[in-house]
Design an enzyme around this catalytic site. Structure first.
Site, PDB file in Angstrom:
ATOM      1  N   HIS A 128      54.916  35.693  40.147  1.00 22.13           N
ATOM      2  CA  HIS A 128      55.652  35.627  40.920  1.00 22.13           C
ATOM      3  C   HIS A 128      57.248  36.042  40.949  1.00 22.13           C
ATOM      4  O   HIS A 128      57.925  35.526  41.767  1.00 22.13           O
ATOM      5  CB  HIS A 128      55.679  33.946  41.168  1.00 22.13           C
ATOM      6  CG  HIS A 128      54.588  33.372  41.642  1.00 22.13           C
ATOM      7  ND1 HIS A 128      54.198  33.131  43.157  1.00 22.13           N
ATOM      8  CD2 HIS A 128      53.300  32.863  40.989  1.00 22.13           C
ATOM      9  CE1 HIS A 128      53.055  32.678  43.278  1.00 22.13           C
ATOM     10  NE2 HIS A 128      52.585  32.478  42.093  1.00 22.13           N
TER      11      HIS A 128
ATOM     12  N   SER B  56      55.330  28.871  39.865  1.00 18.66           N
ATOM     13  CA  SER B  56      54.997  28.872  41.176  1.00 18.66           C
ATOM     14  C   SER B  56      54.923  27.468  41.928  1.00 18.66           C
ATOM     15  O   SER B  56      55.003  27.223  43.018  1.00 18.66           O
ATOM     16  CB  SER B  56      53.612  29.577  41.504  1.00 18.66           C
ATOM     17  OG  SER B  56      52.756  28.824  40.686  1.00 18.66           O
TER      18      SER B  56
ATOM     19  N   LYS C  94      51.012  39.748  45.559  1.00 21.88           N
ATOM     20  CA  LYS C  94      52.121  38.760  46.320  1.00 21.88           C
ATOM     21  C   LYS C  94      53.068  40.263  46.555  1.00 21.88           C
ATOM     22  O   LYS C  94      52.911  40.653  47.673  1.00 21.88           O
ATOM     23  CB  LYS C  94      52.698  38.119  45.119  1.00 21.88           C
ATOM     24  CG  LYS C  94      51.795  37.169  44.788  1.00 21.88           C
ATOM     25  CD  LYS C  94      51.933  36.233  43.439  1.00 21.88           C
ATOM     26  CE  LYS C  94      50.806  35.257  43.063  1.00 21.88           C
ATOM     27  NZ  LYS C  94      49.576  35.740  42.766  1.00 21.88           N
TER      28      LYS C  94
END
Length: 446
Positions: A265, A237, A297
């Site tokens: 991610h 990230s 996310k």
């Protein structure tokens, strides 16, 4: 700004940086009679100087960070209040901004079907299950989400936790301890490092994405430990790059170690259909022992999960402190993430759009002469300024132009690695990205 003023700010920044380093080093050392300002309680009796938060090195670090902003006359870009939903755009102080400061990669946090699922769960189950799932029992939507994630990862089962950070901490700590070894990438997330430190196992790091160094390390040290865990991430990230997963799978087989991949991610980002780094690398699901991910996310909720074989999940459901002694995932969050997962599977074009926008940002930024480090252009693209002062100034200058992005500076990264970090969403428009890169190019030239 005059040359003299620039030099003054640079000298002040360097001095504060040295102070921060000193305080950080002190924080790692046992207290040796440090004192704090005198103060007294309501009864007039003096406080023991050893029991004041102001005397703690951690507070001194926070204080110095504030002083750095004041000395350099840079307004803090943190803790801004967003009004309404945040995605490719956001509203702050009644003004709309192009937004690069959120992980809503596929735009599902504001998707009507996802929100409807969450609202329906509140109506049926309320806002909380109010206790751990072992104590309070389960709700159907919790297990539906876990089964859907297990199916998505093609594993036996899955267990969901209320926090992504806590997932890594509690899982690593529950499975490994004294006599074991945990080896992680040097740029691993704080949650991985914290889990390793608290586990009691020996902890070692290898150079970022350097599978050869890991191989050599294990060749020397594997025989000294009972169990060995290797932890990497699917997409980093901070830098936006990814490992050669197939190489780490070979190392797993060669040295007889457990392999854990943090897909916080990379889920919904890598792979043609968003199945993460295993799809991107062409690796079989069973070649990784622990698939970790977060719901905050791509999956538009909150919490974390571990997908893997049945014995692994059974152990975690019965013995992992972060599951056993923590409240169960709220039904509304489970429902939102389940609906988001269904949308991801049904609409792979969202993944394609994200890839296109990320690659556009990367290509245009590089064409403008901006330093994007090792980013591969998937959702995360840093613009490295090599100066904490410059990162903060650029973030504020962009904010004035209607662009919201967060700076990352010392001590979160080394001073020479200070940067702006752009999170790209599938819902960003091409012209928004072009406008942003043009603004960055103007700042760089100025």
């Amino acid at each position: 700004m005059s040359v003299g003023e620039k030099i003054r700010q640079q000298l002040a920044a360097a001095a504060l940086k040295r102070q921060l380093e000193r305080v950080s080093n002190e924080a790692a050392q046992p207290s040796k009679g440090r004192v704090s300002p005198k103060a007294s309680g309501a009864d007039g009796a003096p406080f023991d100087p050893r029991a004041r938060f102001e005397a703690m090195p951690l507070y001194q670090q926070v204080k110095l960070m504030k002083e750095m902003g004041e000395t350099l006359r840079v307004q803090s870009p943190f803790f801004r209040v967003h009004e309404g939903m945040a995605g490719a755009t956001t509203t702050i102080g009644a003004r709309e901004y192009i937004n690069y400061a959120n992980y809503n990669y596929l735009g599902l946090a504001s998707d009507p079907a996802v929100m409807a699922a969450a609202q329906g769960a509140i109506t049926r189950y309320g806002t909380s299950v109010s206790a751990s799932r072992m104590v309070a029992g389960e709700r159907p939507v919790q297990r539906e989400l876990e089964r859907a994630l297990a199916d998505f990862y093609e594993t036996d089962d899955c267990v969901a936790f209320v926090s992504g950070h806590a997932t890594n901490v509690t899982v690593i700590g529950a499975l490994f301890g004294h006599g074991d070894l945990i080896v992680h990438d040097a740029l691993a997330h704080n949650s991985i490092v914290q889990g390793a430190q608290l586990s009691g196992a020996k902890r070692l790091a290898f150079a970022h994405n350097d599978w050869q160094e890991l191989d050599s390390l294990l060749a020397r040290a594997r025989h000294e430990y009972r169990n060995v865990l290797v932890v990497i991430e699917g997409l980093y990230s901070m830098d936006g790059d990814y490992p050669e997963l197939e190489r780490f799978v070979e190392i797993r087989r060669r040295h007889g170690v457990f392999l854990m991949v943090d897909e916080a991610h990379s889920l919904g980002v890598l792979g043609e259909t968003g199945r993460g780094i295993r799809e991107h690398a062409g690796v079989a699901p069973q070649d990784v022992d622990l698939w970790m991910g977060t719901m905050s996310k791509t999956l538009a909720g909150c919490g974390g999960f571990i997908a893997g074989c049945q014995p692994l999940v059974d152990m975690l459901r019965h013995l992992a402190p972060g599951f056993l002694y923590s409240v169960g995932l709220a039904p509304t969050l489970a429902a939102a993430s389940l609906a988001a997962l269904e949308r991801l599977r049904a609409e792979p074009q969202r993944v394609a759009s994200l890839k296109a926008r990320g690659h556009q940002f990367l290509q245009e930024a590089r064409a403008a002469g901006l330093d994007t480090g090792t980013s591969a252009g998937y959702a995360v693209v840093p613009v490295i300024t090599r100066s904490s002062l410059k990162a903060a100034q650029w973030a504020n200058a962009l904010f004035d132009e209607g662009i919201n992005v967060q700076p990352i500076f010392y001590p979160a990264v080394e001073e020479r690695a200070a940067r702006l970090r752009f999170f790209i969403c599938s819902t960003h428009e091409p012209e928004q990205i072009t406008r942003t890169v043009a603004a960055l190019a103007r700042l760089a030239k100025a």
